[in-house]
Enzyme design. Structure first.
Site, PDB file in Angstrom:
ATOM      1  N   ALA A 116      38.189  34.678  39.872  1.00  0.00           N
ATOM      2  CA  ALA A 116      38.478  35.846  39.027  1.00  0.00           C
ATOM      3  C   ALA A 116      39.636  36.644  39.619  1.00  0.00           C
ATOM      4  O   ALA A 116      39.865  36.647  40.831  1.00  0.00           O
ATOM      5  CB  ALA A 116      37.232  36.720  38.907  1.00  0.00           C
ATOM      6  N   MET A 117      40.364  37.326  38.754  1.00  0.00           N
ATOM      7  CA  MET A 117      41.581  38.032  39.183  1.00  0.00           C
ATOM      8  C   MET A 117      41.295  39.140  40.201  1.00  0.00           C
ATOM      9  O   MET A 117      42.184  39.533  40.950  1.00  0.00           O
ATOM     10  CB  MET A 117      42.304  38.597  37.952  1.00  0.00           C
ATOM     11  N   ARG A 118      40.050  39.596  40.240  1.00  0.00           N
ATOM     12  CA  ARG A 118      39.730  40.648  41.218  1.00  0.00           C
ATOM     13  C   ARG A 118      39.645  40.090  42.639  1.00  0.00           C
ATOM     14  O   ARG A 118      39.630  40.859  43.607  1.00  0.00           O
ATOM     15  CB  ARG A 118      38.417  41.333  40.836  1.00  0.00           C
ATOM     16  N   TYR A 119      39.561  38.762  42.755  1.00  0.00           N
ATOM     17  CA  TYR A 119      39.463  38.151  44.078  1.00  0.00           C
ATOM     18  C   TYR A 119      40.792  37.617  44.600  1.00  0.00           C
ATOM     19  O   TYR A 119      41.011  37.563  45.806  1.00  0.00           O
ATOM     20  CB  TYR A 119      38.450  37.005  44.057  1.00  0.00           C
ATOM     21  N   THR A 120      41.665  37.182  43.724  1.00  0.00           N
ATOM     22  CA  THR A 120      42.917  36.565  44.178  1.00  0.00           C
ATOM     23  C   THR A 120      44.003  37.615  44.385  1.00  0.00           C
ATOM     24  O   THR A 120      43.966  38.703  43.801  1.00  0.00           O
ATOM     25  CB  THR A 120      43.407  35.516  43.160  1.00  0.00           C
TER      26      THR A 120
END
EC number: 5.6.2.2
Length: 800
Positions: A116-120
């Site tokens: 998810a974009m919150r992790y990368t």
């Protein structure tokens, strides 16, 4: 507020709105711009990262922040679609040179989803900044964003030909694009050569740009396809995996795949190969393993001992994505419209864009240099009368008054006066005067150089060449994809596709065919075969699954059926009708079936018809690659039927017997080899209203068993037959009766393999042992076996 109501037909409204929608997705979504090679969402992502300072020399930032910036300022669409586009720009198996560097899970070549974009986290790559370089120098046009709160670029400066380097793929209304990635150094070199010679041909360009260079490597076959694509925008090439062979300690070999075709899903490829192994579509594979790790891609295919690894490799090329076709469709937006473009057009469009970018940048830099020159001249003048300037400023009321006094008394300009009053005291030294004079000289030289670039087209082109060379030197890399001139023909040995297994082939007289395992056959016995009422076994024999069955019909046609394509059915069960495998006509009847192991033989077939025609054709003529419809074996004339097909390894005697009891024996050497569409020659000179009932091979140890319509069986030895020449009338085998004469309805050559007969009358079957039928003289009518008064006339006879 008054309403405006328009009366329009639904057809017009739909057409107009779909036209607008189509134009939008063509120009604003799916197709790249030929100038920077980017789709709008990609351009907005890169610009948003650049304008927020998310560059290669800074720390990574959360991808969610970039996605939010893009959606909020430039691209009012779903966050997933923006993140998906952002992730693709970071995938080194999709792009030849990634434009975004990403920390964290950004997907995989197995088509795994990214985190998810919150992790990368992400930032621009160094090369991506070459697409954006000089964007703040008025090099490209800007337009208002979707809500008129800020501006966004219509195109990026793109200091290298990104469309060719990273390629593009997309589908829109009525258009699709597939542009493969290329080697950056080759593309730049081709562009440089195009600058030097705008009339350069595609052939000449291909000396520098060899062809696509996929990030996943692989082997590209078909230079003609590349050339066609570079000329017209459309073309086809073959891309195959890089496969090497290794030998294991146990002596087995294994195929090692280290590179796969572009955009092939690795896990799906491994699964497909393993399915081919499990389903026994290919024989010789022991195990398929995905051994990919951090060191690189690696798929191992372990083989059985002593198998043909080349044939297995070829089979996998043909039946999996180990080899694919790549179709060029080089469509890009040019001058606001989608165009199919060859490589010269793409390079030309890119070059025109660069000419405009460099010219705009030069104008911007010239304007700034001239403005600075004007300020420097004012400062030098002020320093030359420094005491007077200081005195004037001290006597002024305020800053504004000081500026006005400088302009009025010493004729400084507004800009010069502003610079003077802003001058700090520590700058008023001799050192600073020298520095200003040095800057003045540098500005003079710079202005001269910039004006020269604007006034001289060749000078401008030289700037483009120098900057392209710098990028080439800085970012060049070795080619990943190997190019082979020709598309290699794939040849597959049948042994690889079909596991070798001995089975029992059976065919019934009503056309039911099957293959049965030896185990099922042995457990049942011949008599227990599954049959329909009134049907009987025509032939059964042991064959191999790698053999081919030829099924011949009364229409003079044959069916070419590989044994492995026959249904595997238990001996006690009913077989599959041949019409379910290959469609035949309703009145078409199977008359014989043969098994061929190798068509490269001197053997031949002999065909005989009811009306006395005969033909010989060699076995190799019957080999074909078409399995889906009947093929011509021999031409059968109207009102005639093929009644006999024989296969011989060498010439031998054949015997013809007719309905009226005539017999002719001669050698097949009297027949010439003919093609499949020939009708043949006369076999026997028939009497009026007579016809052939038997044509079979015969040897001196054989006997002949004949059945008449009156229920009589007659058996004669070979010595009664007289070897003669083809097309004669032959000898008489029946005693002619004036009243109710005997007529032969069936006859067969009896060999040592035969022991029983079956007579068929209209309402009865009569079985018996052939040895119980005594041999008769030539001019007799045999012994009565069936009482025709009770059971009707005999209509047929089979032996087994």
């Amino acid at each position: 507020m008054s309403e405006i109501i328009q009366d329009l037909s639904l057809e017009d409204v739909l057409g107009d709105r779909f036209g607008r929608y189509s134009k939008y997705i063509i120009q604003e979504r799916a197709l790249p711009d030929v100038r920077d090679g980017l789709k709008p969402v990609q351009r907005r992502i890169l610009y948003a990262m650049y304008s927020s300072g998310n560059t290669h020399d800074k720390n990574f930032r959360k991808s969610a922040k970039t996605v939010g910036d893009v959606i909020g300022q430039y691209h009012p669409h779903g966050d997933f679609s923006v993140y998906e586009a952002m992730v693709r720009l970071s995938q080194d198996w999709k792009l030849r040179h990634v434009l975004i560097e990403m920390h964290g899970n950004n997907g995989s070549i197995d088509n795994d989803p990214p985190a998810a974009m919150r992790y990368t986290e992400a930032k621009l790559s160094l090369l991506a900044e070459e697409l954006l370089r000089d964007i703040n120098k008025e090099t490209v046009s800007f337009i208002s964003n979707y809500d008129d709160t800020t501006l966004e670029p219509m195109v990026l400066p793109s200091r290298f030909p990104n469309l060719l380097v990273n390629g593009s793929t997309g589908i829109s209304a009525g258009y699709a694009t597939d542009i493969p990635p290329h080697n950056l150094a080759e593309v730049i070199q081709a562009t440089l050569k195009y600058i030097d010679n705008p009339d350069i041909t595609v052939n000449q360009l291909m000396k520098y740009i060899k062809g696509p260079d996929f990030p996943t490597g692989g082997i590209i076959q078909g230079i003609d396809g590349i050339k066609k694509a570079y000329e017209s925008g459309k073309g086809r090439i073959i891309v195959r995996s890089k496969v090497e062979e290794e030998t294991l300690r146990n002596g087995r070999k294994q195929l090692i795949i280290t590179e796969i075709p572009y955009e092939v899903n690795k896990s799906s490829l491994v699964k497909r190969i393993d399915e081919l192994r499990a389903d026994k579509k290919v024989d010789g594979i022991v195990e398929v393993r995905d051994e990919t790790d951090r060191t690189g891609l690696r798929i191992a295919i372990e083989l059985k001992k002593d198998v043909n690894s080349e044939s297995i490799k070829n089979y996998l090329y043909k039946n999996s994505d180990l080899q694919i076709s790549y179709n060029f469709n080089m469509v890009a937006i040019s001058d606001g419209r989608p165009k199919l473009m060859g490589i010269r057009q793409i390079i030309d469009s890119y070059l025109n864009h660069q000419i405009e970018v460099v010219a705009n940048r030069t104008k911007f830099e010239l304007d700034n240099a001239e403005k600075r020159m004007h300020i420097v001249e004012g400062l030098i003048k002020a320093l030359s009368i420094l005491d007077k300037v200081i005195e004037l400023i001290r006597s002024s009321k305020n800053k504004r008054d000081a500026k006005e006094n400088l302009i009025e008394v010493y004729e400084f300009t507004e800009e010069q006066a502003e610079a003077i009053v802003m001058l700090q005291l520590y700058r008023l030294t001799n050192t600073d005067i020298v520095a200003l004079e040095g800057e003045h000289k540098e500005l003079e030289a710079l202005i001269k150089q910039l004006r020269h670039i604007l006034d001289n087209h060749d000078a401008l082109l030289n700037v483009i060449k120098e900057e392209l060379n710098e990028i080439k030197k800085k970012f060049k890399s070795e080619r990943l994809s190997l190019i082979e001139a020709e598309i290699e023909e794939i040849k597959i040995d049948k042994e690889v596709m079909v596991p070798s297994e001995e089975v029992i082939l059976s065919m019934t007289r009503h056309g039911y065919i099957k293959r049965t395992s030896i185990r099922s056959y042995n457990a049942s016995g011949v008599e227990d075969i599954g049959l329909k009422d009134g049907d009987s076994l025509l032939k059964h024999q042991e064959v191999n699954t790698q053999d081919t069955v030829l099924v011949f019909t009364n229409k003079g046609r044959y069916l070419f059926i590989p044994v492995h394509k026959l249904a595997d059915i238990r001996w006690k069960e009913l077989g599959q009708h041949v019409s379910q495998i290959v469609p035949i006509e309703e009145d078409e009847v199977v008359i014989n079936v043969f098994n061929e192991k190798d068509f490269n033989t001197d053997a031949f077939y002999v065909f005989a018809t009811q009306n006395g025609m005969i033909k010989k054709s060699t076995v190799p003529l019957f080999k074909t690659t078409r399995f889906n419809k009947p093929l011509i074996a021999t031409k059968v004339k109207e009102n005639d039927d093929l009644i006999s097909v024989m296969r011989f390894e060498k010439d031998q005697l054949i015997t013809i017997i007719t309905n009226k009891g005539m017999s002719l024996t001669y050698n097949t050497s009297e027949l010439s080899d003919t093609g499949l569409r020939a009708a043949g020659v006369k076999s026997i000179n028939l009497k009026a209203e007579d016809f052939v009932v038997m044509t079979e091979g015969v040897s001196e140890n054989d006997t002949i068993l004949m059945a008449t319509q009156r229920g009589s069986l007659k058996r004669i030895s070979f010595k009664i037959l007289q070897v003669a020449k083809r097309a004669q009338r032959g000898i008489t085998l029946l005693k002619e009766l004036k009243k109710n004469p005997h007529r032969i309805v069936a006859a067969h050559v009896v060999t040592g393999e035969h022991s029983q007969y079956t007579l068929y009358s209209k309402s009865n079957e009569e079985h018996g042992l052939i040895n119980d039928i005594h041999k008769s003289e030539q001019y007799t009518n045999g012994s009565f076996i069936v009482d025709t008064d009770d059971f009707g006339e005999v209509i047929d006879m089979y032996i087994s």
